[in-house]
Write an enzyme that holds these catalytic residues in place. Structure first.
Site, PDB file in Angstrom:
ATOM      1  N   ARG A 173       0.834  -1.343  -0.076  1.00 22.08           N
ATOM      2  CA  ARG A 173       0.011  -0.014   0.058  1.00 22.08           C
ATOM      3  C   ARG A 173       0.970   1.269  -0.018  1.00 22.08           C
ATOM      4  O   ARG A 173       0.432   2.187  -0.519  1.00 22.08           O
ATOM      5  CB  ARG A 173      -1.013   0.021   1.262  1.00 22.08           C
ATOM      6  CG  ARG A 173      -1.903   1.220   1.084  1.00 22.08           C
ATOM      7  CD  ARG A 173      -2.724   1.155   2.277  1.00 22.08           C
ATOM      8  NE  ARG A 173      -3.894   0.089   2.020  1.00 22.08           N
ATOM      9  CZ  ARG A 173      -4.175  -0.976   2.771  1.00 22.08           C
ATOM     10  NH1 ARG A 173      -3.399  -1.324   3.824  1.00 22.08           N
ATOM     11  NH2 ARG A 173      -5.288  -1.595   2.470  1.00 22.08           N
ATOM     12  N   ALA A 174       2.056   1.353   0.604  1.00 24.57           N
ATOM     13  CA  ALA A 174       2.860   2.341   0.785  1.00 24.57           C
ATOM     14  C   ALA A 174       3.299   2.628  -0.696  1.00 24.57           C
ATOM     15  O   ALA A 174       3.402   3.761  -0.964  1.00 24.57           O
ATOM     16  CB  ALA A 174       4.199   2.193   1.629  1.00 24.57           C
TER      17      ALA A 174
END
Length: 676
Positions: free
Chosen positions: A263-264
């Protein structure tokens, strides 16, 4: 405030960035900044009459107000919906009229705040104080983009895609990691220390109070220009190119900081593209990647629960240089084509420095928090070294020693069934958990017990003239569920900091044990407080708070020395618990006394400490005594104290021994058990 301003504007340009978490001290205008965003957002097109803000170009096929065929369209401002900390579950997801659903067989659904926030902004002030079951609802909606309401065979679902913005004061506690990861960006803010800037803030606030409309007119032109720039950046966003070189830098930075999941990487990519669009460019540059990392990674990097979010700026620069595109020379110290050096020393995308005009979180050195004890040594001194100043009781003080490594402790739970806020420690009647029985509603009906309601209504159907299939229900027939879950507690530590505890290895082990219990409290969503005693008295070193991080910091700074006023420590704990009981009667306390059991300061010091312990026991306060006595000859003073407290005495070794089941659960608490 530049990072906060930039983070909000980037989300206005690209809502896919995923929102902003604003961390900062109280009184820094966090909420004012967020509420100001609503006036800058472009209007949205909606289906006329739809309560769920369906887009006319792509209506939601599952919309409860649908289906929408060739709908009439209109425009309205995007909503900024505020979610209060004390909001109920039915106000978040919406509520069903259960009486009509059962008696008439119709779906009478009233949309909640998630429906109102669709295609707008959902703002949560003090998000870290939100109850866990509401956090679960937000996690589901944020993950799937939809809200689900499932109650007694009636199912409603609708779209719920919103920009999530939260503000919090870290001193009041941290967020659950799952919700923390749902915020795209995080920013740290603090009040300016510049006297001239502070004076200007006060001057503008007074001007606003005197003439709100006139004050707004002064800045109307600037706000229109800012709104137009957001619209232009949104239009440019699809044309921005994320080159392979920039993407490699993004993934390399995420890998270097060991963030969990992917997700980062995705958030960084979206943020870098939004930064380029905000700057009016069609290509992502290294300065965009750097700024995106500073906004998207601090709350995602791997860290211990008590570590503050932040990035190692040197590691970030090193990673960016190592993975710079091949056509750039990372060793070139000269200015680039735009006058920027390789370290991003030129103009940033928001007109300020490369960091948006504000220092990144984590720039402060790790040892910047100095001990407040006047007798502590400088940072170069060895822990536990004796220092010349005298302690408050006339004894020699020792500088604070470091805590030992934390470890997993056994579960401490209070006897009986409470009614406190949801948590993960002691049994309680809560809004979550499993159903154990039914009862008549106490106030508004929230959780219908269907089978119990039908059993209550069945004997009266003939007398009520039931016809066909309709079930004749009266208000007295309804029953609600009683659910058994777990609550959070107030864990109050009473720590002996006297000279008898000052041995270096011993205090390191004691602090490690307390730090382990603090970590356990963090994981179980408890409030914690800390009373310390030494010299001639006791002090409240940490008022009850949800910020376990502050408790860990106070523990690290705790010096030792002087006499052992055990009675004063227990009496101060009694006073703290009395005040907290008036503030929150439903939050049950758990007292943890950390001592070797010795008491000095007078001929009857031991008797006074036993009388103080008896006072706490008479109040039915569940207690644990952490026995810190060491050496081959032990006097058993802590166990004698535990007897007067009605508590269980546990040694440092037994705290994590496999043979200990539940220390406080087995303690002799005088609180009566409540029937399930």
């Amino acid at each position: 405030m530049a990072d906060l301003r930039l983070g909000l504007l980037l989300n206005a340009v690209s809502p896919a960035v995923g929102g902003v978490l604003v961390r900062g001290e109280k009184g820094t205008a966090k909420s004012t900044m967020v509420r100001a965003l609503a006036g800058l957002l472009p209007e949205i097109a909606t289906v006329d009459g739809c309560r769920f803000a369906c887009d006319p170009a792509a209506p939601d096929p599952q919309c409860p107000d649908g289906p929408h065929h060739a709908p009439a369209a209109g425009e309205r401002p995007a909503h900024l919906v505020e979610l209060p900390v004390g909001v109920s579950e039915d106000r978040v997801v919406g509520s069903l009229d259960l009486e009509r659903a059962l008696a008439e067989g119709v779906k009478a659904y009233e949309p909640g705040l998630l429906a109102r926030a669709h295609r707008g902004v959902l703002y949560i002030d003090e998000v870290n104080l939100l109850q866990d079951h509401l956090v679960d609802l937000l996690l589901d909606a944020a993950a799937m983009g939809r809200s689900y309401v499932e109650r007694e065979g009636v199912s409603v679902r609708h779209a719920a895609r919103f920009l999530l913005v939260g503000t919090m004061n870290p001193e009041e506690g941290e967020l659950r990691p799952q919700l923390l990861d749902r915020f795209g960006l995080t920013v740290e803010i603090a009040a300016t220390r510049d006297a001239a800037e502070r004076a200007e803030v006060v001057r503008r606030r007074l001007a606003y109070d005197a003439d709100p409309a006139g004050f707004a007119d002064r800045f109307a032109g600037q706000e229109r220009a800012l709104a137009e720039r957001i619209t232009a950046a949104r239009a440019l966003l699809p044309e921005v190119e994320l080159t392979d070189g920039a993407l490699r830098q993004i993934t390399a930075v995420c890998a270097a900081f060991e963030v969990d999941g992917l997700r980062a990487d995705i958030v960084m990519a979206r943020t870098a593209v939004a930064l380029a669009a905000w700057a009016g460019r069609r290509e992502v540059l290294e300065e965009d990647v750097r700024k995106a990392a500073q906004l998207a990674l601090p709350h995602r990097r791997r860290r211990n629960p008590f570590d503050a979010p932040g990035l190692d700026e040197e590691q970030l620069d090193r990673t960016l240089q190592e993975h710079a595109p091949e056509d750039e020379d990372p060793e070139d110290d000269g200015p680039g084509p735009d006058g920027d050096g390789p370290d991003g020393g030129g103009q940033g995308p928001d007109g300020g420095g490369p960091d948006g005009g504000a220092p990144a979180p984590g720039d402060a050195p790790e040892d910047s928090v100095a001990s407040t004890d006047p007798g502590s040594e400088p940072a170069a001194a060895q822990p536990g070294e004796a220092v010349p100043p005298q302690g408050p009781g006339g004894g020699r003080e020792s500088a604070p020693v470091a805590a030992g490594d934390p470890y997993r402790t056994r579960l401490f739970a209070v006897q009986g069934t409470g009614k406190g806020a949801q948590g993960r420690r002691s049994p309680a009647e809560t809004d979550g958990g499993h159903t154990i029985r039914a009862r008549r509603p106490q106030g508004r009906l929230a959780h219908l017990h269907l089978s119990a309601t039908l059993r209550a209504a069945a004997p009266h159907q003939v007398a009520r003239g039931r016809q066909e299939r309709a079930l004749v229900l009266h208000r007295d027939d309804f029953r609600e569920q009683v659910r058994r879950g777990r609550e959070s507690n107030l864990v109050l530590f009473v720590v002996d900091a006297s000279g008898s505890m000052a041995a270096r290895q011993r205090m390191t082990a004691v602090k490690g044990a307390v730090l382990s219990l603090l970590m356990d409290a963090y994981q179980r969503r408890d409030k914690i407080g800390m009373v310390t005693f030494r010299g001639t008295g006791a002090e409240l070193a940490l008022p009850p708070t949800s910020s376990v991080e502050v408790g860990a910091a106070r523990l690290e700074q705790l010096p030792t020395g002087g006499r052992t006023p055990l009675a004063a420590g227990l009496l101060r704990a009694h006073e703290v618990l009395r005040v907290e009981r008036m503030r929150d009667p439903n939050r049950r306390p758990l007292l943890v006394v950390v001592t070797d059991g010795r008491a000095t300061g007078g001929r009857d010091a031991v008797a006074q400490s036993h009388r103080a312990a008896g006072l706490l026991a008479a109040q039915g306060i569940a207690s644990v005594v952490l026995d810190c006595e060491s050496g081959p000859v032990r006097l058993g003073l802590s166990r004698t104290l535990a007897g007067h407290l009605g508590a269980t005495a546990v040694t440092l070794d037994e705290l994590r021994a496999e043979g200990v089941a539940s220390l406080v659960r087995d303690s002799r608490s005088s609180a009566p058990r409540k029937a399930a």
